[in-house]
Design a protein around this motif. Structure first.
Motif, PDB file in Angstrom:
ATOM      1  N   TYR B  45      54.254 -36.363 -41.010  1.00  0.00           N
ATOM      2  CA  TYR B  45      54.175 -36.998 -39.685  1.00  0.00           C
ATOM      3  C   TYR B  45      54.228 -35.938 -38.590  1.00  0.00           C
ATOM      4  O   TYR B  45      53.409 -35.911 -37.672  1.00  0.00           O
ATOM      5  N   MET B  46      55.181 -34.986 -38.737  1.00  0.00           N
ATOM      6  CA  MET B  46      55.295 -33.899 -37.760  1.00  0.00           C
ATOM      7  C   MET B  46      54.033 -33.031 -37.768  1.00  0.00           C
ATOM      8  O   MET B  46      53.495 -32.686 -36.706  1.00  0.00           O
ATOM      9  N   VAL B  47      53.546 -32.702 -38.976  1.00  0.00           N
ATOM     10  CA  VAL B  47      52.344 -31.878 -39.080  1.00  0.00           C
ATOM     11  C   VAL B  47      51.179 -32.569 -38.380  1.00  0.00           C
ATOM     12  O   VAL B  47      50.419 -31.939 -37.639  1.00  0.00           O
ATOM     13  N   GLY B  48      51.043 -33.890 -38.590  1.00  0.00           N
ATOM     14  CA  GLY B  48      49.963 -34.641 -37.945  1.00  0.00           C
ATOM     15  C   GLY B  48      50.028 -34.548 -36.430  1.00  0.00           C
ATOM     16  O   GLY B  48      49.017 -34.341 -35.760  1.00  0.00           O
ATOM     17  N   ALA B  49      51.249 -34.681 -35.887  1.00  0.00           N
ATOM     18  CA  ALA B  49      51.396 -34.632 -34.431  1.00  0.00           C
ATOM     19  C   ALA B  49      51.092 -33.232 -33.890  1.00  0.00           C
ATOM     20  O   ALA B  49      50.367 -33.074 -32.904  1.00  0.00           O
ATOM     21  N   TYR B  50      51.650 -32.197 -34.543  1.00  0.00           N
ATOM     22  CA  TYR B  50      51.407 -30.828 -34.077  1.00  0.00           C
ATOM     23  C   TYR B  50      49.931 -30.462 -34.174  1.00  0.00           C
ATOM     24  O   TYR B  50      49.364 -29.845 -33.259  1.00  0.00           O
ATOM     25  N   LEU B  51      49.289 -30.838 -35.303  1.00  0.00           N
ATOM     26  CA  LEU B  51      47.876 -30.489 -35.456  1.00  0.00           C
ATOM     27  C   LEU B  51      47.024 -31.204 -34.409  1.00  0.00           C
ATOM     28  O   LEU B  51      46.090 -30.618 -33.868  1.00  0.00           O
ATOM     29  N   THR B  52      47.353 -32.467 -34.112  1.00  0.00           N
ATOM     30  CA  THR B  52      46.599 -33.176 -33.083  1.00  0.00           C
ATOM     31  C   THR B  52      46.714 -32.445 -31.750  1.00  0.00           C
ATOM     32  O   THR B  52      45.716 -32.220 -31.066  1.00  0.00           O
ATOM     33  N   ALA B  53      47.960 -32.052 -31.399  1.00  0.00           N
ATOM     34  CA  ALA B  53      48.153 -31.324 -30.143  1.00  0.00           C
ATOM     35  C   ALA B  53      47.350 -30.025 -30.141  1.00  0.00           C
ATOM     36  O   ALA B  53      46.706 -29.673 -29.147  1.00  0.00           O
ATOM     37  N   ALA B  54      47.354 -29.332 -31.283  1.00  0.00           N
ATOM     38  CA  ALA B  54      46.626 -28.063 -31.356  1.00  0.00           C
ATOM     39  C   ALA B  54      45.124 -28.289 -31.244  1.00  0.00           C
ATOM     40  O   ALA B  54      44.425 -27.573 -30.521  1.00  0.00           O
ATOM     41  N   PHE B  55      44.607 -29.324 -31.937  1.00  0.00           N
ATOM     42  CA  PHE B  55      43.169 -29.581 -31.926  1.00  0.00           C
ATOM     43  C   PHE B  55      42.692 -30.118 -30.581  1.00  0.00           C
ATOM     44  O   PHE B  55      41.548 -29.898 -30.199  1.00  0.00           O
ATOM     45  N   VAL B  56      43.569 -30.855 -29.870  1.00  0.00           N
ATOM     46  CA  VAL B  56      43.188 -31.289 -28.520  1.00  0.00           C
ATOM     47  C   VAL B  56      42.904 -30.053 -27.668  1.00  0.00           C
ATOM     48  O   VAL B  56      41.964 -30.026 -26.872  1.00  0.00           O
ATOM     49  N   GLY B  57      43.701 -28.991 -27.878  1.00  0.00           N
ATOM     50  CA  GLY B  57      43.472 -27.739 -27.157  1.00  0.00           C
ATOM     51  C   GLY B  57      42.132 -27.108 -27.517  1.00  0.00           C
ATOM     52  O   GLY B  57      41.503 -26.467 -26.692  1.00  0.00           O
ATOM     53  N   VAL B  58      41.690 -27.305 -28.771  1.00  0.00           N
ATOM     54  CA  VAL B  58      40.449 -26.671 -29.229  1.00  0.00           C
ATOM     55  C   VAL B  58      39.232 -27.511 -28.839  1.00  0.00           C
ATOM     56  O   VAL B  58      38.289 -27.027 -28.227  1.00  0.00           O
ATOM     57  N   PHE B  59      39.256 -28.813 -29.212  1.00  0.00           N
ATOM     58  CA  PHE B  59      38.076 -29.667 -28.998  1.00  0.00           C
ATOM     59  C   PHE B  59      38.040 -30.290 -27.610  1.00  0.00           C
ATOM     60  O   PHE B  59      37.000 -30.737 -27.167  1.00  0.00           O
ATOM     61  N   ASP B  60      39.232 -30.422 -26.985  1.00  0.00           N
ATOM     62  CA  ASP B  60      39.334 -31.129 -25.714  1.00  0.00           C
ATOM     63  C   ASP B  60      38.845 -32.570 -25.847  1.00  0.00           C
ATOM     64  O   ASP B  60      38.229 -33.126 -24.951  1.00  0.00           O
ATOM     65  N   HIS B  61      39.083 -33.165 -27.008  1.00  0.00           N
ATOM     66  CA  HIS B  61      38.643 -34.534 -27.263  1.00  0.00           C
ATOM     67  C   HIS B  61      39.662 -35.157 -28.195  1.00  0.00           C
ATOM     68  O   HIS B  61      39.836 -34.711 -29.328  1.00  0.00           O
ATOM     69  N   PHE B  62      40.329 -36.233 -27.745  1.00  0.00           N
ATOM     70  CA  PHE B  62      41.471 -36.740 -28.503  1.00  0.00           C
ATOM     71  C   PHE B  62      41.064 -37.297 -29.861  1.00  0.00           C
ATOM     72  O   PHE B  62      41.681 -36.995 -30.882  1.00  0.00           O
ATOM     73  N   LEU B  63      40.000 -38.089 -29.901  1.00  0.00           N
ATOM     74  CA  LEU B  63      39.622 -38.754 -31.151  1.00  0.00           C
ATOM     75  C   LEU B  63      39.216 -37.728 -32.209  1.00  0.00           C
ATOM     76  O   LEU B  63      39.626 -37.810 -33.370  1.00  0.00           O
ATOM     77  N   LEU B  64      38.409 -36.732 -31.789  1.00  0.00           N
ATOM     78  CA  LEU B  64      38.013 -35.673 -32.716  1.00  0.00           C
ATOM     79  C   LEU B  64      39.251 -34.958 -33.244  1.00  0.00           C
ATOM     80  O   LEU B  64      39.380 -34.702 -34.444  1.00  0.00           O
TER      81      LEU B  64
END
Lengths: 392, 304
Positions: B45-64
């Motif tokens: 659960y924690m990994v999912g949240a951290y990775l989402t935050a990190a990927f939002v920084g990369v893709f700038d797109h929440f769903l992706l």
């Protein structure tokens, strides 16, 4: 030789070794703080602030080459007491500092007082140690817990709010927080809610706030609870409709980095702010940022000041640590260049008399969300418990 | 309390329950089918949240970012199953608890090394940042989205388990593992798939909860306790039980917090009622668990 005699022999040797170590012109400091778990952000900031001051002072405090022994209390009182025993008996430290949490400080105090080891708290400021149980071996370089809440109470009172909704976690510091706020806020209370410590979801409470239609909300939620609450307060559409207030603990840099724009415009209180215009503070903020790639929190500023205080006091005794009365007097009157600016001195209970400022959460020029000083809530403010303390 | 407020609180309870279901579904599947107690479920659960935050920084797109994070969390789960947990299936539960507790410490330290000690930033996407008008009720859009995703996941899980061949094997495995093995099914592969599915679901829960809650080291353990309450109430190993348990816990917790302090004020003075009401509200779900266990010791919908 049996194991028991070996230990006895080793302890005897340690007893002889102890004083000799102190006399060779070195200083050993026990840094007991929270370095793991959800509260680690605070402990790490205190430690990093302290280390930065030590670096600025060239690795020596009061002219004595300084060694810092770090230990992680895991935010658990039993672990903190175990570490305190170890620091006093095995590491034979000259001073202990670092503690974040009031309940841990209270648990550690008896051991340190018995060992006549000075305890410099860079954060925890429980009312017990400020009042009747004040201790000659305890100094707090930050604040008495209630002070920060009192400042916002004063501000909300001055602004003329009449119907304030109050929220805090259901534990002693939460009750003290709202009591501190109400010591200076005399208006009506739209609701007073205590939530579970560590609560994640605040949807039910936010719906109650909306229904109660208060004209302001005051919350004390440190750490992760603060992040949960501020995000959800914003998402519920309350931000912008009801002014939100809190102590600096609920709106400091550790929380602001995680909530961003959701906290913009909130008024909060602290004895320090990153934008304070003194040479000492500018150097502290710039060097902290350069070294750790994040803005310092108030906890970091307190760690920094703790090191400056120790430096000034030991300088005043000429590097002598053995005469406890002289060292205590030196702590009490120590003059140092605090990052919070002018006006800091110790009261009879070894807690600060100082100014408390109002801050507002703003967006800096580079897009960082941070605090800006907007006024002074208290000038030369002393805590409400000092009168119960027998120390002069 | 007027009807609008009651409706809002009921919706809040439902939404909290659905979020708990996302966590509980994976945990209960892994336990029911593999007989493995996985304390590290909260770490996914924690990994999912951290990775989402990190990927939002990369893709700038929440769903992706969310999709990438869920996929990667499932892979992390697969890797953990392969390297660490595979040899623990035949060991007793205490060994599993120790091993997966070790994984919690490992993942927490890893997150601290990569992302630092301070909680990190994750906000809802702009489209879900505000409130939505539901028949005169201003409700946070992100919470509606969580509700929608949770209901969709519950439906998909039901389709998967009740209507597909893999689902049939999962059900068979939960009922009688030895017989499934004897019939020549590659149970190791099945277990790996189930474990990855569970990790992915936990990652999805983290990604959906991240914008609402603090993304910080140790966030998994806070929700794991509630998740265990949910699967104990629902019946360990049953996805249907997890859904029922999650909704019950969400409702009882939310409505307890909404009503108990007011109820206590009827017969206590305000200062005492505020403290006691808050304390009673935080105990409500544990009282619920004790009641359910007293009446149905194996939970509401025991598996197998």
């Amino acid at each position: 030789m049996t194991a028991r005699t070996l230990i006895a022999a080793a302890s005897a040797l340690a007893l002889f070794a102890g004083p000799a170590l102190g006399a060779d012109g070195s200083l050993k400091i026990g840094m007991i703080t929270t370095l793991s778990g959800p509260g680690a952000g605070l402990g790490i900031d205190i430690r990093d602030g302290f280390q930065l001051a030590l670096q600025h002072l060239g690795g020596s405090l009061g002219g004595l080459k300084t060694e810092v022994v770090e230990a992680d209390d895991q935010q658990k009182p039993d672990v903190a007491v175990g570490l305190t025993n170890r620091m006093v008996e095995r590491d034979r430290v000259d001073l202990v500092t670092g503690v974040v949490w009031s309940n841990l400080a209270l648990a550690m105090m008896p051991t340190l007082a018995n060992a006549k080891t000075f305890f410099i708290s860079p954060n925890a400021g429980p009312s017990q140690l400020a009042g009747a149980q004040c201790n000659p071996y305890f100094f707090n370089v930050a604040w008495q817990n209630d002070t920060i809440h009192e400042a916002v109470g004063q501000h909300v009172q001055e602004r003329g709010f009449k119907k304030v909704y109050l929220m805090a976690p259901n534990y002693p510091a939460g009750k003290d927080a709202l009591a501190g706020f109400r010591r200076y806020y005399k208006g009506g209370v739209a609701g007073e809610v205590y939530t579970q410590v560590g609560q994640l979801d605040y949807a039910a409470e936010l719906a109650q706030i909306k229904a109660a239609q208060p004209d302001a909300v005051y919350v004390f939620y440190p750490g992760g609870m603060g992040i949960n609450f501020i995000k959800q307060f914003d998402q519920a559409g309350l931000k912008g409709n009801v002014p939100l207030f809190g102590p600096g603990f609920s709106f400091d840099q550790d929380i602001l980095a995680a909530v961003g724009d959701a906290a913009l415009g909130v008024r909060n209180s602290a004895q320090w702010s990153p934008d304070m215009d003194s040479a000492a503070n500018k150097r502290f903020v710039a060097d902290f940022k350069a070294k750790h790639n994040r803005l310092p929190s108030m906890y970091a500023s307190q760690g920094y000041d703790a090191a400056l205080l120790i430096d000034a006091a030991i300088k005043a005794t000429g590097g002598k640590l053995d005469d406890k009365d002289a060292l205590r007097a030196a702590f009490k009157t120590a003059k140092f260049d605090s990052v919070r600016g002018e006006g800091f001195r110790f009261n009879n209970n070894h807690y600060p008399i100082q100014n408390v400022y109002l801050r507002e959460v703003v967006k800096g020029a580079d897009g960082t969300v941070t605090n800006k000083t907007v006024g002074t809530a208290f000038t030369n403010h002393a805590d409400a418990f000092a009168k119960d303390c027998a120390m002069k | 309390m007027d009807t609008l407020l009651i409706a809002e609180q009921a919706l809040n309870g439902l939404q909290f329950g659905v979020m708990l279901f996302l966590m509980a579904a994976g945990l209960t599947l892994v336990f029911g089918i593999m007989d493995l107690i996985n304390l590290a479920h909260g770490s996914f659960y924690m990994v999912g949240a951290y990775l989402t935050a990190a990927f939002v920084g990369v893709f700038d797109h929440f769903l992706l970012a969310l999709l990438a994070a869920v996929a990667l969390t499932a892979l992390v789960g697969l890797a953990v199953e392969w390297t660490a947990l595979r040899s623990f299936y035949r060991r007793d539960h205490l060994d599993q608890v120790l091993a997966t507790f070790g994984l919690i410490l490992f993942f927490n330290e890893l997150a601290r090394i990569i992302w630092g000690p301070v909680p990190i930033f994750l906000n809802p996407p702009a489209a879900l940042a505000g409130t939505v008008n539901l028949f005169g009720l201003q409700y946070p859009a992100i919470r509606l989205a969580i509700l929608g995703v949770g209901v969709a996941v519950a439906l998909l899980l039901w389709l998967l388990i009740a209507r597909t061949r893999v689902g049939m094997l999962i059900r068979a495995g939960a009922t009688n593992r030895e017989m499934v093995m004897a019939l020549g099914v590659d149970v190791r592969l099945l277990f790996s798939l189930v474990f990855a599915l569970g990790a992915g679901l936990a990652g999805l829960a983290g990604a959906m909860a991240g914008p609402v809650l603090a993304v910080q080291v140790g966030m998994g353990e806070q929700i794991l306790i509630l998740t265990f309450v949910v699967i104990v109430i629902g019946g360990i190993g049953s996805v249907r039980g997890a859904l029922a348990g999650a909704l019950l816990v969400g409702m009882v917790d939310t409505l307890g917090r909404a009503t108990l302090p007011a109820l206590f004020r009827l017969f206590l003075d305000p200062a005492a009622a505020n403290g006691a009401g808050g304390a009673a509200a935080s105990m409500a779900i544990y009282v619920l668990m004790a009641l359910v266990l007293a009446i149905r010791p194996r939970g509401l919908f025991p598996a197998g």
